[in-house]
Write a protein that holds these residues in place. Structure first.
Motif, mmCIF file in Angstrom:
data_model
loop_
_atom_site.group_PDB
_atom_site.id
_atom_site.type_symbol
_atom_site.label_atom_id
_atom_site.label_comp_id
_atom_site.label_asym_id
_atom_site.label_seq_id
_atom_site.Cartn_x
_atom_site.Cartn_y
_atom_site.Cartn_z
ATOM 1 N N VAL A 1 40.889 38.540 25.803
ATOM 2 C CA VAL A 1 40.341 37.687 26.858
ATOM 3 C C VAL A 1 40.977 38.131 28.177
ATOM 4 O O VAL A 1 42.191 38.327 28.257
ATOM 5 C CB VAL A 1 40.656 36.203 26.577
ATOM 6 N N ALA A 2 40.149 38.337 29.172
ATOM 7 C CA ALA A 2 40.642 38.850 30.454
ATOM 8 C C ALA A 2 41.501 37.807 31.160
ATOM 9 O O ALA A 2 41.156 36.636 31.220
ATOM 10 C CB ALA A 2 39.474 39.244 31.341
ATOM 11 N N LYS A 3 42.625 38.282 31.686
ATOM 12 C CA LYS A 3 43.489 37.469 32.536
ATOM 13 C C LYS A 3 43.491 38.128 33.900
ATOM 14 O O LYS A 3 43.675 39.341 34.010
ATOM 15 C CB LYS A 3 44.912 37.412 31.973
ATOM 16 N N TYR A 4 43.314 37.329 34.925
ATOM 17 C CA TYR A 4 43.155 37.877 36.271
ATOM 18 C C TYR A 4 44.371 37.584 37.136
ATOM 19 O O TYR A 4 44.994 36.536 37.030
ATOM 20 C CB TYR A 4 41.885 37.313 36.921
ATOM 21 N N ALA A 5 44.671 38.554 37.991
ATOM 22 C CA ALA A 5 45.786 38.428 38.927
ATOM 23 C C ALA A 5 45.270 38.698 40.331
ATOM 24 O O ALA A 5 44.346 39.493 40.530
ATOM 25 C CB ALA A 5 46.891 39.425 38.577
ATOM 26 N N HIS A 6 45.876 38.058 41.288
ATOM 27 C CA HIS A 6 45.525 38.229 42.698
ATOM 28 C C HIS A 6 46.048 39.584 43.176
ATOM 29 O O HIS A 6 47.178 39.953 42.888
ATOM 30 C CB HIS A 6 46.145 37.093 43.514
ATOM 31 N N GLU B 1 40.660 39.350 42.990
ATOM 32 C CA GLU B 1 41.296 39.201 41.687
ATOM 33 C C GLU B 1 40.830 40.331 40.785
ATOM 34 O O GLU B 1 39.673 40.744 40.852
ATOM 35 C CB GLU B 1 40.929 37.860 41.043
ATOM 36 N N MET B 2 41.765 40.817 39.957
ATOM 37 C CA MET B 2 41.423 41.888 39.021
ATOM 38 C C MET B 2 42.085 41.628 37.674
ATOM 39 O O MET B 2 43.036 40.858 37.574
ATOM 40 C CB MET B 2 41.844 43.247 39.566
ATOM 41 N N ASN B 3 41.581 42.276 36.660
ATOM 42 C CA ASN B 3 42.101 42.142 35.305
ATOM 43 C C ASN B 3 43.536 42.676 35.255
ATOM 44 O O ASN B 3 43.824 43.761 35.742
ATOM 45 C CB ASN B 3 41.202 42.930 34.344
ATOM 46 N N GLU B 4 44.433 41.899 34.642
ATOM 47 C CA GLU B 4 45.841 42.309 34.536
ATOM 48 C C GLU B 4 46.019 43.556 33.675
ATOM 49 O O GLU B 4 47.012 44.273 33.822
ATOM 50 C CB GLU B 4 46.685 41.171 33.951
ATOM 51 N N ASP B 5 45.098 43.833 32.771
ATOM 52 C CA ASP B 5 45.209 45.001 31.902
ATOM 53 C C ASP B 5 44.766 46.291 32.581
ATOM 54 O O ASP B 5 44.993 47.379 32.057
ATOM 55 C CB ASP B 5 44.382 44.805 30.629
ATOM 56 N N ALA B 6 44.128 46.197 33.724
ATOM 57 C CA ALA B 6 43.661 47.378 34.448
ATOM 58 C C ALA B 6 44.786 47.931 35.325
ATOM 59 O O ALA B 6 45.718 47.217 35.694
ATOM 60 C CB ALA B 6 42.451 47.029 35.303
ATOM 61 N N VAL B 7 44.668 49.200 35.659
ATOM 62 C CA VAL B 7 45.656 49.877 36.500
ATOM 63 C C VAL B 7 44.974 50.261 37.804
ATOM 64 O O VAL B 7 43.966 50.972 37.796
ATOM 65 C CB VAL B 7 46.189 51.148 35.790
ATOM 66 N N ARG C 1 33.627 39.395 38.670
ATOM 67 C CA ARG C 1 34.723 38.491 39.071
ATOM 68 C C ARG C 1 35.406 39.023 40.332
ATOM 69 O O ARG C 1 35.714 38.271 41.251
ATOM 70 C CB ARG C 1 35.719 38.364 37.913
ATOM 71 N N LEU C 2 35.640 40.329 40.372
ATOM 72 C CA LEU C 2 36.244 40.959 41.545
ATOM 73 C C LEU C 2 35.403 40.672 42.789
ATOM 74 O O LEU C 2 35.916 40.229 43.817
ATOM 75 C CB LEU C 2 36.366 42.466 41.298
ATOM 76 N N MET C 3 34.101 40.922 42.696
ATOM 77 C CA MET C 3 33.214 40.696 43.840
ATOM 78 C C MET C 3 33.231 39.229 44.279
ATOM 79 O O MET C 3 33.290 38.927 45.467
ATOM 80 C CB MET C 3 31.785 41.106 43.500
ATOM 81 N N GLU C 4 33.204 38.326 43.322
ATOM 82 C CA GLU C 4 33.133 36.897 43.647
ATOM 83 C C GLU C 4 34.450 36.329 44.160
ATOM 84 O O GLU C 4 34.477 35.212 44.667
ATOM 85 C CB GLU C 4 32.649 36.119 42.423
#
Length: 190
Positions: free
Chosen positions: A39-44, A54-60, A179-182
């Motif tokens: 499940v995606a977790k988002y960070a500012h 906001e973006m997914n915490e698992d992404a780099v 989510r990023l766009m919004e």
């Protein structure tokens, strides 16, 4: 003679049962790869650029030039590319370029769905494109405040596009990109 025939019959019956009790060899059905993602977790995310999101915490994330970003998903072999442009009496040209980039995929795409995005409170207006089919990208967007800022985003996979095989990963990254766009917020020149 009858004894011999009965004995032969019994031997043949036993042989028949022994041979027929073997497991039948059947071809195995083709297996299907099951891809489950957390499940995606988002960070500012913010820095010196004039927008945050906001973006997914698992992404780099990696900053490119001129407030552009590459957001990598190593497990899925995908990247979201963000570009930033300043609006300087060129909004019409920026909009045409963003739409042209999306509709270049119409050759391979089955269809392109447009989803407008309007957030009057944050002054973010844009369009999210869902590209279905074997196109190089399955999602793109643009967002602007119509006066100073213009951001585009697109997702690409490092695999030959076969929509059916990458669909779970494509949907996951597409949701992250939406989510990023919004969650884009202008931080300078509001």
């Amino acid at each position: 003679m009858l004894k011999k025939l009965i004995s032969l019959f019994i031997v043949l019956m036993l042989l028949f049962f022994v041979i027929s009790c073997k497991d039948e060899v059947l071809p195995k059905p083709a297996s299907q790869l099951r891809l489950d993602y957390p499940v995606a977790k988002y960070a500012h995310f913010n820095n010196h650029c004039p927008f945050e999101f906001e973006m997914n915490e698992d992404a780099v994330i990696k900053e490119d030039k001129d407030c552009g970003f590459s957001i990598h998903y190593p497990k899925m072999k995908a990247t979201i590319y963000l570009t930033y442009k300043t609006v300087d009496n060129n909004l019409t040209g920026l909009l045409k370029d963003a739409q042209k980039l999306t509709y270049e995929h119409v050759i391979k795409a089955d269809d392109i769905l447009e989803q407008p995005y309007l957030n009057y409170n944050k002054k973010v207006y844009g369009m999210f494109y869902r590209v279905n089919g074997n196109a190089a990208t399955n999602a793109q967007f643009y967002a602007t405040d119509s006066l100073k800022h213009f951001v585009t985003g697109s997702v690409y996979f490092y695999a030959k596009p076969k929509f059916d095989s990458i669909m779970p990963a494509a949907d996951y990254v597409k949701n992250d990109m939406q989510r990023l766009m919004e969650t884009i917020n202008w931080t300078q020149g509001r």
